[in-house]
Design a protein around this motif. Structure first.
Motif, PDB file in Angstrom:
ATOM      1  N   UNK A 194       0.851  -1.194   0.000  1.00  0.00           N
ATOM      2  CA  UNK A 194       0.000   0.000   0.000  1.00  0.00           C
ATOM      3  C   UNK A 194       0.880   1.234   0.000  1.00  0.00           C
ATOM      4  N   UNK A 195       0.533   2.214  -0.842  1.00  0.00           N
ATOM      5  CA  UNK A 195       1.246   3.496  -0.891  1.00  0.00           C
ATOM      6  C   UNK A 195       0.286   4.608  -0.487  1.00  0.00           C
ATOM      7  N   UNK A 196       0.753   5.494   0.384  1.00  0.00           N
ATOM      8  CA  UNK A 196      -0.023   6.671   0.766  1.00  0.00           C
ATOM      9  C   UNK A 196       0.727   7.895   0.250  1.00  0.00           C
ATOM     10  N   UNK A 197       0.097   8.618  -0.637  1.00  0.00           N
ATOM     11  CA  UNK A 197       0.698   9.782  -1.282  1.00  0.00           C
ATOM     12  C   UNK A 197       0.402  11.036  -0.466  1.00  0.00           C
ATOM     13  N   UNK A 198       1.416  11.500   0.258  1.00  0.00           N
ATOM     14  CA  UNK A 198       1.332  12.767   1.003  1.00  0.00           C
ATOM     15  C   UNK A 198       2.360  13.733   0.433  1.00  0.00           C
ATOM     16  N   UNK A 199       2.366  13.842  -0.897  1.00  0.00           N
ATOM     17  CA  UNK A 199       3.409  14.588  -1.589  1.00  0.00           C
ATOM     18  C   UNK A 199       3.271  16.090  -1.583  1.00  0.00           C
ATOM     19  N   UNK A 200       2.257  16.645  -0.918  1.00  0.00           N
ATOM     20  CA  UNK A 200       2.151  18.096  -0.780  1.00  0.00           C
ATOM     21  C   UNK A 200       2.115  18.820  -2.106  1.00  0.00           C
ATOM     22  N   UNK A 201       3.120  19.630  -2.367  1.00  0.00           N
ATOM     23  CA  UNK A 201       3.186  20.412  -3.597  1.00  0.00           C
ATOM     24  C   UNK A 201       3.255  19.546  -4.851  1.00  0.00           C
ATOM     25  N   UNK A 202       3.606  18.274  -4.685  1.00  0.00           N
ATOM     26  CA  UNK A 202       3.739  17.376  -5.838  1.00  0.00           C
ATOM     27  C   UNK A 202       2.741  16.223  -5.800  1.00  0.00           C
ATOM     28  N   UNK A 203       1.723  16.284  -4.944  1.00  0.00           N
ATOM     29  CA  UNK A 203       0.820  15.137  -4.772  1.00  0.00           C
ATOM     30  C   UNK A 203       0.080  14.787  -6.057  1.00  0.00           C
ATOM     31  N   UNK A 204      -0.330  15.775  -6.845  1.00  0.00           N
ATOM     32  CA  UNK A 204      -1.043  15.489  -8.091  1.00  0.00           C
ATOM     33  C   UNK A 204      -0.130  14.818  -9.109  1.00  0.00           C
ATOM     34  N   UNK A 205       1.136  15.222  -9.132  1.00  0.00           N
ATOM     35  CA  UNK A 205       2.093  14.623 -10.061  1.00  0.00           C
ATOM     36  C   UNK A 205       2.385  13.173  -9.690  1.00  0.00           C
ATOM     37  N   UNK A 206       2.455  12.889  -8.393  1.00  0.00           N
ATOM     38  CA  UNK A 206       2.688  11.512  -7.946  1.00  0.00           C
ATOM     39  C   UNK A 206       1.503  10.631  -8.331  1.00  0.00           C
ATOM     40  N   UNK A 208      -0.458  11.175 -10.792  1.00  0.00           N
ATOM     41  CA  UNK A 208      -0.389  11.061 -12.249  1.00  0.00           C
ATOM     42  C   UNK A 208       0.596   9.968 -12.673  1.00  0.00           C
ATOM     43  N   UNK A 209       1.712   9.875 -11.946  1.00  0.00           N
ATOM     44  CA  UNK A 209       2.697   8.825 -12.251  1.00  0.00           C
ATOM     45  C   UNK A 209       2.077   7.437 -12.093  1.00  0.00           C
ATOM     46  N   UNK A 210       1.101   7.341 -11.177  1.00  0.00           N
ATOM     47  CA  UNK A 210       0.417   6.064 -10.953  1.00  0.00           C
ATOM     48  C   UNK A 210      -0.773   5.878 -11.889  1.00  0.00           C
ATOM     49  N   UNK A 211      -0.923   6.817 -12.853  1.00  0.00           N
ATOM     50  CA  UNK A 211      -2.022   6.776 -13.829  1.00  0.00           C
ATOM     51  C   UNK A 211      -3.397   6.843 -13.157  1.00  0.00           C
ATOM     52  N   UNK A 212      -3.471   7.642 -12.093  1.00  0.00           N
ATOM     53  CA  UNK A 212      -4.726   7.845 -11.383  1.00  0.00           C
ATOM     54  C   UNK A 212      -5.321   9.182 -11.814  1.00  0.00           C
ATOM     55  N   UNK A 213      -6.552   9.164 -12.279  1.00  0.00           N
ATOM     56  CA  UNK A 213      -7.240  10.387 -12.681  1.00  0.00           C
ATOM     57  C   UNK A 213      -7.831  11.055 -11.437  1.00  0.00           C
ATOM     58  N   UNK A 214      -7.407  12.278 -11.166  1.00  0.00           N
ATOM     59  CA  UNK A 214      -7.825  12.956  -9.935  1.00  0.00           C
ATOM     60  C   UNK A 214      -8.736  14.147 -10.175  1.00  0.00           C
ATOM     61  N   UNK A 215      -8.694  14.725 -11.397  1.00  0.00           N
ATOM     62  CA  UNK A 215      -9.445  15.946 -11.694  1.00  0.00           C
ATOM     63  C   UNK A 215      -8.962  17.122 -10.847  1.00  0.00           C
ATOM     64  N   UNK A 216      -7.736  16.996 -10.307  1.00  0.00           N
ATOM     65  CA  UNK A 216      -7.187  18.020  -9.414  1.00  0.00           C
ATOM     66  C   UNK A 216      -5.811  18.446  -9.905  1.00  0.00           C
ATOM     67  N   UNK A 217      -5.564  19.732  -9.839  1.00  0.00           N
ATOM     68  CA  UNK A 217      -4.246  20.274 -10.150  1.00  0.00           C
ATOM     69  C   UNK A 217      -3.768  21.121  -8.976  1.00  0.00           C
ATOM     70  N   UNK A 218      -2.521  20.921  -8.586  1.00  0.00           N
ATOM     71  CA  UNK A 218      -1.930  21.756  -7.549  1.00  0.00           C
ATOM     72  C   UNK A 218      -1.334  22.998  -8.194  1.00  0.00           C
ATOM     73  N   UNK A 219      -1.808  24.152  -7.777  1.00  0.00           N
ATOM     74  CA  UNK A 219      -1.271  25.433  -8.232  1.00  0.00           C
ATOM     75  C   UNK A 219      -0.539  26.075  -7.062  1.00  0.00           C
ATOM     76  N   UNK A 220       0.751  26.377  -7.241  1.00  0.00           N
ATOM     77  CA  UNK A 220       1.514  26.969  -6.131  1.00  0.00           C
ATOM     78  C   UNK A 220       1.257  28.468  -5.986  1.00  0.00           C
ATOM     79  N   UNK A 221       1.057  28.911  -4.750  1.00  0.00           N
ATOM     80  CA  UNK A 221       0.960  30.339  -4.446  1.00  0.00           C
ATOM     81  C   UNK A 221       2.068  30.688  -3.464  1.00  0.00           C
TER      82      UNK A 221
END
Length: 402
Positions: A194-206, A208-221
């Protein structure tokens, strides 16, 4: 093969590891972090405020976990000798049009079970003698702490409970297998059930690497800070916040006393040109392209361009920033403040342009993705870790892990 691998050594990833090992001590758990230390990004670049939970929609995860988390963090600090202070804060209305918003915020705080006090000018000047305004809400349970110290204590507890922390280990690729997940990292292959993705600023990219569709994009402010010069720290004794705009996701520029005595001013919120871009000159072409190509960004930008423009102006003009500060403390002068280190917030957007406000996670058979954990995630970190651990126990049968 590990039972559980947590990607991300920020305060949420570490609290999750700690909670899992407390709940399931036989699990083989490791936290992998691409930096050489834990808590190098959002967890180590924040204002250090232990939030009360006043701002959040009643019944939301944020509201529930922040209120519990406030007490848990205080207890944790006391148990582990981490300096903290429950200094309280004032939310001050300086304009008549802000008074209805202050009343609505007061009502929300009461609904969330927060101890609050409505005050007039003479009353709140007893707390903050140099402050001005019409009315204020006093929130006694708000506190301050160094969350990086808290995160390091979480990491130490993980090791004491038999878990591992793997630093300088970046995820390059994620491959789903019939019996788990294979992570290709900068330090080699790591396999987990089991993998738990707590990648913060990169969580959506992680994800994506797993080919999971999230409908979410992280935008940095990027949140830019100033601080009062040492000789002017007497102007602010606690925390002073403006009445927030309910239609804008950021709280506005405020005064925050840090646990080390500094008085921080900020942050504003300007679009980051790099996910880990702490300087105005930090630019990453891929990060910019991903933001500009995401349809949700243009929708939210169109809806909030006026407030966004104000943030940019404050970023470019110290004079404008000081004028804003003088609404609350008129004695602050331009020469009294100096630049401090900035932070970067991971703001999750969906494709429709909606800012995802609450904590948000999705999962499939072998991967849990924490896709939105903004403030008050540090305050609520212990409770968030427990929440994720409980969700793992519901979704994944013991036979899947052991």
């Amino acid at each position: 093969m590990y039972d559980i691998v947590i990607v991300g050594g920020g305060i949420v990833g570490l609290s999750t590891g700690m909670a899992l090992l407390e709940m399931f001590p036989k699990y083989k758990v490791t936290v992998i972090e691409k930096e050489k230390e834990v808590a190098m990004h959002q967890s180590g670049h924040n204002s250090g405020v232990i939030h009360s939970g006043i701002y959040y929609k009643p019944g939301s995860l944020k509201a529930r976990l922040a209120k519990k988390g406030n007490c848990e963090i205080i207890s944790f600090c006391e148990k582990h000798d981490i300096p903290y202070e429950r200094c309280g804060k004032l939310i001050i209305a300086t304009k008549k049009q802000e008074l209805p918003l202050l009343s609505a915020l007061y009502k929300r705080g009461l609904e969330n079970g927060i101890d609050l006090h409505r005050m007039g000018l003479n009353q709140f000047k007893e707390i903050e003698p140099f402050a001005e305004g019409l009315e204020a809400i006093h929130v006694p349970s708000t506190g301050i702490v160094n969350f990086k110290q808290v995160a390091k204590a979480f990491a130490r507890i993980i090791k004491e409970h038999g878990g591992e922390i793997m630093l300088s280990t970046e995820v390059i690729a994620v491959n789903n297998m019939h019996d788990g997940v294979e992570l290709k990292t900068s330090e080699g292959i790591i396999k987990a059930k089991l993998v738990i993705n707590c990648g913060g600023l990169h969580c959506d990219q992680i994800a994506q690497k797993a080919k999971i569709s999230t409908n979410v994009k992280i935008v940095p402010f990027r949140g830019e800070y100033y601080q009062l010069k040492v000789e002017k720290r007497y102007l602010c004794k606690h925390l002073i916040y403006p009445v927030p705009n309910p239609n804008f996701p950021f709280l506005g520029v405020h005064f925050t006393r840090m646990i080390d005595g500094r008085i921080m001013i900020g942050p504003n919120a300007v679009l980051g040109l790099k996910r880990e871009g702490y300087k105005k000159t930090d630019i990453h072409l891929r990060d910019i392209t991903e933001t500009l190509m995401f349809p949700g960004f243009w929708r939210v930008a169109g809806a909030n361009w006026q407030e966004g423009l104000k943030e940019v102006v404050r970023s470019l003009s110290k004079k404008v920033l000081v004028k804003e500060l003088q609404r609350f403390i008129p004695d602050v002068k331009k020469e009294d403040i100096m630049p401090a280190k900035a932070g970067v917030r991971a703001q999750a957007l969906n494709r429709n342009g909606k800012l995802i406000d609450d904590f948000h996670m999705i999962h499939n058979q072998r991967m849990v993705n924490v896709l939105n954990a903004p403030s008050p995630a540090a305050t609520a970190s212990i409770e968030i870790g427990r929440y994720i651990a409980i969700e793992v126990s519901k979704v994944f049968k013991p036979i899947d892990i052991l």
